[in-house]
Scaffold this motif. Sequence first.
Motif, PDB file in Angstrom:
ATOM      1  N   ALA A   1     -11.414  11.385 -11.249  1.00  0.00           N
ATOM      2  CA  ALA A   1     -12.441  11.452 -12.285  1.00  0.00           C
ATOM      3  C   ALA A   1     -13.751  11.981 -11.724  1.00  0.00           C
ATOM      4  O   ALA A   1     -14.432  12.794 -12.377  1.00  0.00           O
ATOM      5  N   ARG A   2     -14.103  11.537 -10.529  1.00  0.00           N
ATOM      6  CA  ARG A   2     -15.365  12.000  -9.931  1.00  0.00           C
ATOM      7  C   ARG A   2     -15.311  13.486  -9.618  1.00  0.00           C
ATOM      8  O   ARG A   2     -16.328  14.190  -9.725  1.00  0.00           O
ATOM      9  N   LEU A   3     -14.136  13.972  -9.201  1.00  0.00           N
ATOM     10  CA  LEU A   3     -13.999  15.384  -8.813  1.00  0.00           C
ATOM     11  C   LEU A   3     -13.679  16.274 -10.014  1.00  0.00           C
ATOM     12  O   LEU A   3     -13.680  17.506  -9.889  1.00  0.00           O
ATOM     13  N   GLY A   4     -13.362  15.664 -11.162  1.00  0.00           N
ATOM     14  CA  GLY A   4     -12.970  16.445 -12.319  1.00  0.00           C
ATOM     15  C   GLY A   4     -11.629  17.119 -12.138  1.00  0.00           C
ATOM     16  O   GLY A   4     -11.397  18.226 -12.653  1.00  0.00           O
ATOM     17  N   LEU A   5     -10.724  16.454 -11.434  1.00  0.00           N
ATOM     18  CA  LEU A   5      -9.406  17.007 -11.147  1.00  0.00           C
ATOM     19  C   LEU A   5      -8.320  16.131 -11.767  1.00  0.00           C
ATOM     20  O   LEU A   5      -8.575  14.971 -12.118  1.00  0.00           O
ATOM     21  N   PRO A   6      -7.100  16.676 -11.892  1.00  0.00           N
ATOM     22  CA  PRO A   6      -6.016  15.869 -12.464  1.00  0.00           C
ATOM     23  C   PRO A   6      -5.717  14.635 -11.617  1.00  0.00           C
ATOM     24  O   PRO A   6      -5.917  14.624 -10.401  1.00  0.00           O
ATOM     25  N   MET A   7      -5.210  13.617 -12.281  1.00  0.00           N
ATOM     26  CA  MET A   7      -4.839  12.369 -11.631  1.00  0.00           C
ATOM     27  C   MET A   7      -3.657  12.589 -10.693  1.00  0.00           C
ATOM     28  O   MET A   7      -2.707  13.293 -11.055  1.00  0.00           O
ATOM     29  N   ALA A   8      -3.712  12.014  -9.517  1.00  0.00           N
ATOM     30  CA  ALA A   8      -2.548  12.000  -8.628  1.00  0.00           C
ATOM     31  C   ALA A   8      -1.612  10.874  -9.045  1.00  0.00           C
ATOM     32  O   ALA A   8      -2.048   9.852  -9.575  1.00  0.00           O
ATOM     33  N   THR A   9      -0.333  11.066  -8.821  1.00  0.00           N
ATOM     34  CA  THR A   9       0.638  10.014  -9.109  1.00  0.00           C
ATOM     35  C   THR A   9       0.888   9.186  -7.848  1.00  0.00           C
ATOM     36  O   THR A   9       0.803   9.696  -6.730  1.00  0.00           O
ATOM     37  N   VAL A  10       1.176   7.914  -8.062  1.00  0.00           N
ATOM     38  CA  VAL A  10       1.441   6.999  -6.950  1.00  0.00           C
ATOM     39  C   VAL A  10       2.818   6.388  -7.161  1.00  0.00           C
ATOM     40  O   VAL A  10       3.038   5.655  -8.131  1.00  0.00           O
ATOM     41  N   ASP A  11       3.740   6.714  -6.259  1.00  0.00           N
ATOM     42  CA  ASP A  11       5.078   6.135  -6.278  1.00  0.00           C
ATOM     43  C   ASP A  11       5.118   5.037  -5.221  1.00  0.00           C
ATOM     44  O   ASP A  11       5.360   5.305  -4.040  1.00  0.00           O
ATOM     45  N   GLN A  12       4.835   3.794  -5.639  1.00  0.00           N
ATOM     46  CA  GLN A  12       4.823   2.671  -4.707  1.00  0.00           C
ATOM     47  C   GLN A  12       6.261   2.280  -4.391  1.00  0.00           C
ATOM     48  O   GLN A  12       7.028   1.915  -5.277  1.00  0.00           O
ATOM     49  N   ARG A  13       6.618   2.307  -3.103  1.00  0.00           N
ATOM     50  CA  ARG A  13       8.004   2.096  -2.695  1.00  0.00           C
ATOM     51  C   ARG A  13       8.341   0.635  -2.419  1.00  0.00           C
ATOM     52  O   ARG A  13       9.516   0.267  -2.445  1.00  0.00           O
ATOM     53  N   VAL A  14       7.351  -0.182  -2.120  1.00  0.00           N
ATOM     54  CA  VAL A  14       7.590  -1.605  -1.845  1.00  0.00           C
ATOM     55  C   VAL A  14       6.516  -2.421  -2.549  1.00  0.00           C
ATOM     56  O   VAL A  14       5.378  -1.965  -2.690  1.00  0.00           O
ATOM     57  N   PRO A  15       6.846  -3.635  -2.995  1.00  0.00           N
ATOM     58  CA  PRO A  15       5.824  -4.477  -3.621  1.00  0.00           C
ATOM     59  C   PRO A  15       4.966  -5.168  -2.570  1.00  0.00           C
ATOM     60  O   PRO A  15       5.384  -5.356  -1.418  1.00  0.00           O
ATOM     61  N   ASP A  16       3.757  -5.549  -2.964  1.00  0.00           N
ATOM     62  CA  ASP A  16       2.924  -6.373  -2.098  1.00  0.00           C
ATOM     63  C   ASP A  16       3.681  -7.650  -1.734  1.00  0.00           C
ATOM     64  O   ASP A  16       4.394  -8.230  -2.560  1.00  0.00           O
ATOM     65  N   GLY A  17       3.507  -8.079  -0.482  1.00  0.00           N
ATOM     66  CA  GLY A  17       4.209  -9.257   0.003  1.00  0.00           C
ATOM     67  C   GLY A  17       5.470  -8.931   0.770  1.00  0.00           C
ATOM     68  O   GLY A  17       6.128  -9.835   1.303  1.00  0.00           O
ATOM     69  N   THR A  18       5.806  -7.644   0.873  1.00  0.00           N
ATOM     70  CA  THR A  18       7.027  -7.222   1.565  1.00  0.00           C
ATOM     71  C   THR A  18       6.796  -7.149   3.069  1.00  0.00           C
ATOM     72  O   THR A  18       5.784  -6.627   3.530  1.00  0.00           O
ATOM     73  N   ARG A  19       7.764  -7.644   3.835  1.00  0.00           N
ATOM     74  CA  ARG A  19       7.759  -7.416   5.283  1.00  0.00           C
ATOM     75  C   ARG A  19       8.195  -5.974   5.534  1.00  0.00           C
ATOM     76  O   ARG A  19       9.222  -5.535   5.006  1.00  0.00           O
ATOM     77  N   VAL A  20       7.420  -5.256   6.338  1.00  0.00           N
ATOM     78  CA  VAL A  20       7.739  -3.856   6.612  1.00  0.00           C
ATOM     79  C   VAL A  20       7.783  -3.630   8.115  1.00  0.00           C
ATOM     80  O   VAL A  20       7.258  -4.424   8.906  1.00  0.00           O
ATOM     81  N   SER A  21       8.416  -2.530   8.492  1.00  0.00           N
ATOM     82  CA  SER A  21       8.533  -2.156   9.898  1.00  0.00           C
ATOM     83  C   SER A  21       7.763  -0.870  10.151  1.00  0.00           C
ATOM     84  O   SER A  21       7.516  -0.071   9.229  1.00  0.00           O
ATOM     85  N   ARG A  22       7.402  -0.672  11.381  1.00  0.00           N
ATOM     86  CA  ARG A  22       6.702   0.545  11.778  1.00  0.00           C
ATOM     87  C   ARG A  22       7.510   1.765  11.345  1.00  0.00           C
ATOM     88  O   ARG A  22       8.714   1.851  11.592  1.00  0.00           O
ATOM     89  N   GLY A  23       6.833   2.685  10.658  1.00  0.00           N
ATOM     90  CA  GLY A  23       7.488   3.888  10.191  1.00  0.00           C
ATOM     91  C   GLY A  23       7.931   3.841   8.744  1.00  0.00           C
ATOM     92  O   GLY A  23       8.267   4.878   8.152  1.00  0.00           O
ATOM     93  N   ASP A  24       7.918   2.670   8.126  1.00  0.00           N
ATOM     94  CA  ASP A  24       8.321   2.567   6.724  1.00  0.00           C
ATOM     95  C   ASP A  24       7.322   3.292   5.828  1.00  0.00           C
ATOM     96  O   ASP A  24       6.097   3.186   6.012  1.00  0.00           O
ATOM     97  N   VAL A  25       7.843   4.004   4.836  1.00  0.00           N
ATOM     98  CA  VAL A  25       6.994   4.647   3.831  1.00  0.00           C
ATOM     99  C   VAL A  25       6.749   3.637   2.708  1.00  0.00           C
ATOM    100  O   VAL A  25       7.687   3.141   2.092  1.00  0.00           O
TER     101      VAL A  25
END
Length: 297
Positions: A72-96
């Motif tokens: 909105a500040r830049l006047g550009l289209p919205m980027a999409t966010v594909d969240q791959r894991v929910p908050d609270g997930t244990r993750v390992s180094r390298g996980d997307v």
Amino acid sequence: MTAPTPALDPAWIARTVAVALDEDLGPEPGRDVTTQSTIPPESTGAADLVARQDGVVAGLVVIPEVVGQVAARLGLPMATVDQRVPDGTRVSRGDVLAVLTGPVQVLLVAERTLLNLASRASGVATHTRRWADALEGTGALVLDTRKTTPGLRALEKYAVRCGGGTNKRMGLYDVAMVKDNHVVAAGSVSAAVAAVRERYPDVTIQVEADTLDQALEAVAAGARFLLLDNMATPLLAEVVAAVRAVDAEVELEATGNLTLDRAREVASTGVDYLSVGGLTHSSPILDLALDLEPTGR
């Protein structure tokens, strides 16, 4: 105990992100002199949010608001966010953890703000998970405190929940906590409890006790929750037994001088909670990165 709100308030997220972007870009709409000089506004691409350490993630829910406000500040289209894991997930180094797609200017301008918030929250969640794991099976829960980063209390207490911890009071407004200075000012534990009950009869009253006598006085005055402060394990066990003998329903919290190494030992005294200020005031961030995919230019 105060019943915690399970999710972050969207209005709080919006306000906090706006302040964070003002810090980074200057007053709205702001500018990124490097990105806006080197990246054409029509350039699109994708970026991966990646964990660089093992841990527990939190704060990913703020990312859409960050990229939305930047767009909105830049006047550009919205980027999409594909969240791959929910908050609270244990993750390992390298996980997307998420994939962001859209104008490259939006992705790069948003990068540091979303990393600051998510890395901070994930650090708190990771630290809290260590305490929750240490207490597993003891019946005791780990609590946070008000020792939070100014302006980020909601995020940090949310992160505690994501890490398996429990929120104590959210602020000075929702629970009365009678501590040593209040006792000095009021003249006694009983006087302080009576004063709170008279002025704010609807709030829960918690009382800090350093000795067995103080604990018993607080229970006699009607306190239903005690903070047992800086007690060695034998004294803590003695106080817990004495209080339970008078009123088995009083909730008991150990606080002060607590370490992970002592967690199960302290829990074995029969306390209901261990409160740990370090969850929010001393957690290192979890290292996260936003990596632009090579096809982004």
